[in-house]
Design a protein around this motif. Structure first.
Motif, PDB file in Angstrom:
ATOM      1  N   LYS A   1       0.842  -1.200   0.000  1.00  0.00           N
ATOM      2  CA  LYS A   1       0.000   0.000   0.000  1.00  0.00           C
ATOM      3  C   LYS A   1       0.881   1.257   0.000  1.00  0.00           C
ATOM      4  O   LYS A   1       0.623   2.213  -0.717  1.00  0.00           O
ATOM      5  N   ASP A   2       1.950   1.246   0.805  1.00  0.00           N
ATOM      6  CA  ASP A   2       2.862   2.381   0.893  1.00  0.00           C
ATOM      7  C   ASP A   2       3.546   2.637  -0.447  1.00  0.00           C
ATOM      8  O   ASP A   2       3.600   3.774  -0.922  1.00  0.00           O
ATOM      9  N   VAL A   3       4.065   1.597  -1.058  1.00  0.00           N
ATOM     10  CA  VAL A   3       4.725   1.740  -2.363  1.00  0.00           C
ATOM     11  C   VAL A   3       3.723   2.211  -3.416  1.00  0.00           C
ATOM     12  O   VAL A   3       3.994   3.131  -4.191  1.00  0.00           O
ATOM     13  N   GLY A   4       2.548   1.611  -3.424  1.00  0.00           N
ATOM     14  CA  GLY A   4       1.519   1.997  -4.389  1.00  0.00           C
ATOM     15  C   GLY A   4       1.105   3.441  -4.234  1.00  0.00           C
ATOM     16  O   GLY A   4       1.008   4.194  -5.214  1.00  0.00           O
ATOM     17  N   TYR A   5       0.866   3.872  -3.003  1.00  0.00           N
ATOM     18  CA  TYR A   5       0.489   5.269  -2.768  1.00  0.00           C
ATOM     19  C   TYR A   5       1.627   6.201  -3.159  1.00  0.00           C
ATOM     20  O   TYR A   5       1.414   7.234  -3.794  1.00  0.00           O
ATOM     21  N   GLY A   6       2.843   5.839  -2.793  1.00  0.00           N
ATOM     22  CA  GLY A   6       4.004   6.663  -3.154  1.00  0.00           C
ATOM     23  C   GLY A   6       4.115   6.856  -4.654  1.00  0.00           C
ATOM     24  O   GLY A   6       4.387   7.960  -5.133  1.00  0.00           O
ATOM     25  N   LEU A   7       3.889   5.806  -5.407  1.00  0.00           N
ATOM     26  CA  LEU A   7       3.964   5.915  -6.865  1.00  0.00           C
ATOM     27  C   LEU A   7       2.878   6.833  -7.418  1.00  0.00           C
ATOM     28  O   LEU A   7       3.116   7.570  -8.372  1.00  0.00           O
ATOM     29  N   THR A   8       1.683   6.813  -6.827  1.00  0.00           N
ATOM     30  CA  THR A   8       0.611   7.699  -7.307  1.00  0.00           C
ATOM     31  C   THR A   8       0.926   9.160  -7.008  1.00  0.00           C
ATOM     32  O   THR A   8       0.384  10.052  -7.663  1.00  0.00           O
ATOM     33  N   GLN A   9       1.794   9.414  -6.039  1.00  0.00           N
ATOM     34  CA  GLN A   9       2.102  10.785  -5.641  1.00  0.00           C
ATOM     35  C   GLN A   9       3.208  11.419  -6.487  1.00  0.00           C
ATOM     36  O   GLN A   9       3.428  12.622  -6.412  1.00  0.00           O
ATOM     37  N   LEU A  10       3.899  10.643  -7.280  1.00  0.00           N
ATOM     38  CA  LEU A  10       5.014  11.179  -8.076  1.00  0.00           C
ATOM     39  C   LEU A  10       4.584  12.324  -8.984  1.00  0.00           C
ATOM     40  O   LEU A  10       5.325  13.274  -9.181  1.00  0.00           O
ATOM     41  N   GLY A  11       3.390  12.255  -9.538  1.00  0.00           N
ATOM     42  CA  GLY A  11       2.903  13.327 -10.402  1.00  0.00           C
ATOM     43  C   GLY A  11       2.196  14.432  -9.647  1.00  0.00           C
ATOM     44  O   GLY A  11       1.662  15.361 -10.247  1.00  0.00           O
ATOM     45  N   ASP A  12       2.179  14.353  -8.326  1.00  0.00           N
ATOM     46  CA  ASP A  12       1.425  15.304  -7.503  1.00  0.00           C
ATOM     47  C   ASP A  12       2.306  15.941  -6.430  1.00  0.00           C
ATOM     48  O   ASP A  12       1.817  16.396  -5.408  1.00  0.00           O
ATOM     49  N   LEU A  13       3.604  15.993  -6.650  1.00  0.00           N
ATOM     50  CA  LEU A  13       4.525  16.480  -5.626  1.00  0.00           C
ATOM     51  C   LEU A  13       4.386  17.967  -5.335  1.00  0.00           C
ATOM     52  O   LEU A  13       4.822  18.434  -4.288  1.00  0.00           O
ATOM     53  N   GLU A  14       3.751  18.726  -6.241  1.00  0.00           N
ATOM     54  CA  GLU A  14       3.616  20.168  -6.003  1.00  0.00           C
ATOM     55  C   GLU A  14       2.712  20.461  -4.802  1.00  0.00           C
ATOM     56  O   GLU A  14       2.731  21.569  -4.277  1.00  0.00           O
ATOM     57  N   HIS A  15       1.916  19.494  -4.339  1.00  0.00           N
ATOM     58  CA  HIS A  15       1.076  19.687  -3.162  1.00  0.00           C
ATOM     59  C   HIS A  15       1.869  19.554  -1.858  1.00  0.00           C
ATOM     60  O   HIS A  15       1.377  19.913  -0.803  1.00  0.00           O
ATOM     61  N   TYR A  16       3.065  19.011  -1.950  1.00  0.00           N
ATOM     62  CA  TYR A  16       3.861  18.784  -0.746  1.00  0.00           C
ATOM     63  C   TYR A  16       4.921  19.867  -0.604  1.00  0.00           C
ATOM     64  O   TYR A  16       5.534  20.283  -1.574  1.00  0.00           O
ATOM     65  N   HIS A  17       5.120  20.302   0.630  1.00  0.00           N
ATOM     66  CA  HIS A  17       6.136  21.317   0.892  1.00  0.00           C
ATOM     67  C   HIS A  17       7.324  20.708   1.635  1.00  0.00           C
ATOM     68  O   HIS A  17       8.433  20.698   1.126  1.00  0.00           O
ATOM     69  N   ARG A  18       7.070  20.182   2.817  1.00  0.00           N
ATOM     70  CA  ARG A  18       8.155  19.658   3.637  1.00  0.00           C
ATOM     71  C   ARG A  18       7.766  18.354   4.308  1.00  0.00           C
ATOM     72  O   ARG A  18       6.592  18.106   4.579  1.00  0.00           O
ATOM     73  N   ALA A  19       8.775  17.566   4.626  1.00  0.00           N
ATOM     74  CA  ALA A  19       8.585  16.361   5.425  1.00  0.00           C
ATOM     75  C   ALA A  19       9.681  16.322   6.477  1.00  0.00           C
ATOM     76  O   ALA A  19      10.869  16.271   6.136  1.00  0.00           O
ATOM     77  N   ALA A  20       9.282  16.401   7.727  1.00  0.00           N
ATOM     78  CA  ALA A  20      10.214  16.307   8.842  1.00  0.00           C
ATOM     79  C   ALA A  20      10.168  14.886   9.379  1.00  0.00           C
ATOM     80  O   ALA A  20       9.101  14.379   9.720  1.00  0.00           O
ATOM     81  N   VAL A  21      11.321  14.244   9.429  1.00  0.00           N
ATOM     82  CA  VAL A  21      11.433  12.885   9.953  1.00  0.00           C
ATOM     83  C   VAL A  21      12.174  12.976  11.279  1.00  0.00           C
ATOM     84  O   VAL A  21      13.330  13.397  11.318  1.00  0.00           O
ATOM     85  N   VAL A  22      11.484  12.607  12.357  1.00  0.00           N
ATOM     86  CA  VAL A  22      12.049  12.700  13.698  1.00  0.00           C
ATOM     87  C   VAL A  22      12.389  11.291  14.156  1.00  0.00           C
ATOM     88  O   VAL A  22      11.496  10.460  14.360  1.00  0.00           O
ATOM     89  N   THR A  23      13.682  11.022  14.290  1.00  0.00           N
ATOM     90  CA  THR A  23      14.114   9.670  14.666  1.00  0.00           C
ATOM     91  C   THR A  23      15.554   9.677  15.165  1.00  0.00           C
ATOM     92  O   THR A  23      16.328  10.583  14.838  1.00  0.00           O
ATOM     93  N   ASP A  24      15.872   8.659  15.919  1.00  0.00           N
ATOM     94  CA  ASP A  24      17.262   8.407  16.284  1.00  0.00           C
ATOM     95  C   ASP A  24      17.755   7.112  15.627  1.00  0.00           C
ATOM     96  O   ASP A  24      18.872   6.676  15.873  1.00  0.00           O
ATOM     97  N   GLN A  25      16.914   6.499  14.788  1.00  0.00           N
ATOM     98  CA  GLN A  25      17.285   5.266  14.099  1.00  0.00           C
ATOM     99  C   GLN A  25      18.076   5.624  12.833  1.00  0.00           C
ATOM    100  O   GLN A  25      17.554   6.266  11.924  1.00  0.00           O
ATOM    101  N   GLU A  26      19.334   5.189  12.792  1.00  0.00           N
ATOM    102  CA  GLU A  26      20.227   5.557  11.690  1.00  0.00           C
ATOM    103  C   GLU A  26      19.723   5.077  10.327  1.00  0.00           C
ATOM    104  O   GLU A  26      19.835   5.783   9.341  1.00  0.00           O
ATOM    105  N   TRP A  27      19.162   3.869  10.244  1.00  0.00           N
ATOM    106  CA  TRP A  27      18.699   3.360   8.954  1.00  0.00           C
ATOM    107  C   TRP A  27      17.564   4.210   8.408  1.00  0.00           C
ATOM    108  O   TRP A  27      17.453   4.387   7.199  1.00  0.00           O
ATOM    109  N   VAL A  28      16.743   4.775   9.285  1.00  0.00           N
ATOM    110  CA  VAL A  28      15.649   5.642   8.841  1.00  0.00           C
ATOM    111  C   VAL A  28      16.218   6.953   8.312  1.00  0.00           C
ATOM    112  O   VAL A  28      15.756   7.483   7.294  1.00  0.00           O
TER     113      VAL A  28
END
Length: 139
Positions: A62-89
């Protein structure tokens, strides 16, 4: 587990992920993002990740599918803040930042939570929405 958390700025969708994320939890977050996109010209995200182990296979698809649908709609997004202490993330977020240049993606440590929330609330200069009007006045 993936839960929506409150953020005072209406154009920000904030969530916290930990343990195992299910497809139903992910769909709830997707619905919140889509509602925000309908209400606001630009949407920002805050994703707090603590102790995330994995997603169920259905959630991953579902995550991959939704992400792919958003590729043509990126102008609606401004920022994404990822808060973590996990290095792989953090490494994954940096990769996404290079792949999706239309969206500002920045990682913050858990100690920088308030800074992440404030950063996500900021909108580009000239945008008709004002973070102060949306109720965010800092930490």
């Amino acid at each position: 587990m993936l839960d929506l958390i409150s953020h005072p700025a209406e154009h920000v969708v904030a969530m916290k992920a930990s343990g195992v994320v299910t497809a139903q939890e992910l769909q709830h977050a997707i619905d919140a993002i889509e509602a925000a996109k309908q209400a606001h010209s630009r949407v920002s995200l805050v994703v707090e990740i603590e102790g995330l182990r994995w997603m169920t296979l259905t959630a991953l698809m579902k995550d991959v599918g939704y992400g792919l649908t958003q590729l043509g709609d990126l102008e609606h997004y401004h920022r994404a803040a990822v808060v973590t202490d996990q290095e792989w993330v953090k490494h994954l977020a940096h990769l996404e930042e290079r792949l999706f240049k239309a969206v500002e993606i920045r990682t913050f440590s858990t100690r920088e939570h308030a800074e992440a929330m404030a950063w996500a609330a900021e909108l580009p200069k000239g945008d008709h929405e004002d973070p102060e009007e949306d109720g965010y006045h800092g930490a």
